[in-house]
Enzyme design. Structure first.
Site, short mmCIF file in Angstrom:
data_model
loop_
_atom_site.label_atom_id
_atom_site.label_comp_id
_atom_site.label_asym_id
_atom_site.label_seq_id
_atom_site.Cartn_x
_atom_site.Cartn_y
_atom_site.Cartn_z
CD1 TRP A 102 -26.55 68.21 -82.49
CD2 TRP A 102 -28.77 68.29 -82.35
NE1 TRP A 102 -26.92 69.53 -82.33
CE2 TRP A 102 -28.27 69.60 -82.24
CE3 TRP A 102 -30.15 68.08 -82.28
CZ2 TRP A 102 -29.10 70.71 -82.07
CZ3 TRP A 102 -30.99 69.18 -82.12
CH2 TRP A 102 -30.46 70.47 -82.01
CG ASP A 171 -28.76 64.87 -87.97
OD1 ASP A 171 -28.67 65.68 -88.92
OD2 ASP A 171 -29.02 65.23 -86.80
CE LYS A 195 -26.67 72.95 -87.82
NZ LYS A 195 -26.61 73.53 -86.48
#
Length: 359
Positions: A102, A171, A195
């Site tokens: 990511w 993030d 999530k």
């Protein structure tokens, strides 16, 4: 009806109490005669839901008035572009730290809009470590420093906040709301909802207000944080049902005792699972111990020819979505807030039984 244990990395498990409330309110929300999904986003009902969700989130995380809370769309991946468009300015430079897949995607997107300095990387360890802060080579004039506090795929998590003069942009998709943090340490926090916040389709951005209004002129209105803040996240039609569910999750977290309480539960869950892995010659976790994620636990089997058998038998036992990411293989158990301690206990029992039969 039988509900299985869901270890998916995202879209992830939601609290059963939240799902039950949403079910009960699906057709007729609080006597309104229609579903939340059918209401105008300009209605008093939806505006009230959004305001309550924001207020509860601010309470949970200790978010001060100096921060704007934005409920957006497009996932964290859209924010990979929104961050430089809002902060980099013309011909600016930004620092990034690369600790996994990511991070790499955020870096690649940042390079589309300006100069990116990769200040540190753990690619040489196959993303199983976090580069020590004293090895980072930061720019003197960086507009911001971006890093990913928890790498969902590799299972690496920061348990410290790096010192830097530039605003920290993070993030937090797979670690937000899993334990207390000091929001004031950061310039921008962004996260996909799927999530620990709610269903896919909603994106959270928490941005310090002094960082608003810096977007380049070419920044699309839908990616401009100031536009979103000035319109209370309703410049266009927001994902109203996802926002409603997120509000229910925030209330559920509050009922659990808040982030201190959920953080203690999450640490206990992770410690149990890592202990089961470490005390076995059959399973292994590749991540350096101080950087092991509390949310995403990858592990391998001593004989990878048994991977498919492990996954098939786990599914038969009601343990779902344990396959590791395609880029790293093996297994991965994502143990977010809504994955109870009973789920982790069931997984450990299955792992021990599988080892006895196949080790």
């Amino acid at each position: 009806m039988t509900r299985c244990y869901n270890f998916c990395a995202g879209p992830a498990a939601l609290p059963q109490a939240v799902l039950e409330q949403a079910r009960d309110e699906l057709l007729d929300w609080h006597g309104a005669g229609l579903s939340i999904m059918e209401m105008s986003h300009r209605s008093a009902e939806i505006v009230g839901i959004a305001e309550r969700a924001e207020a509860t989130l601010r309470e949970l995380m200790g978010i001060g008035d100096e921060y704007a809370v934005l409920f957006l769309q497009g996932g964290a991946s859209t924010q990979f572009a929104a961050v430089p468009l809002n902060l980099l300015g013309e011909n600016g430079t930004a620092d990034y730290v690369n600790t996994g897949q990511w991070s790499k995607k955020a870096i690649a997107e940042g390079k589309r809009f300006g100069s990116v300095n990769v200040a540190a990387s753990s690619e040489d360890t196959n993303f199983t470590t976090i580069p020590p802060r004293d090895t980072w080579k930061l720019s003197a004039d960086a507009a911001y420093l971006h890093y990913t506090p928890n790498e969902t795929i590799g299972g690496v998590e920061y348990f410290w906040v790096p010192e830097a003069t530039a605003p920290l942009v993070v993030d937090m998709s797979s670690t937000i709301l899993s334990r207390p943090i000091n929001v004031a340490d950061y310039g921008v926090i962004y996260a996909g909802a799927q999530k620990n916040i709610g269903p896919a389709g909603l994106t959270l951005v928490i941005v310090r207000r002094d960082l608003l209004g810096r977007a380049v002129s070419q920044c699309p209105a839908m990616l401009n944080w100031k536009t979103a803040a000035d319109n209370d996240s309703m410049y266009n039609t927001p994902p109203t049902y996802a926002l409603y569910l997120a509000g229910l999750v925030f209330e559920w977290l509050k009922a659990q005792g808040g982030l201190e309480a959920i953080g203690a539960i999450n640490r206990r869950k992770a410690e149990k699972l890592y202990a089961a892995i470490d005390n076995s010659a059959f399973y292994a976790n590749p991540v350096e111990v101080p950087s092991r994620s509390l949310m995403n636990v990858p592990f391998t089997l001593a004989d990878d020819s048994l991977d498919k058998v492990f996954l098939a038998e786990a599914e038969q036992a009601g343990l779902l979505n344990l396959k590791g990411h395609r880029s790293v293989g093996g297994m991965r158990a994502s143990i977010y807030n809504a994955v109870g301690e009973d789920a982790v206990d069931a997984l450990i029992a299955f792992m021990q039984d599988f080892e006895q039969r196949n080790g």
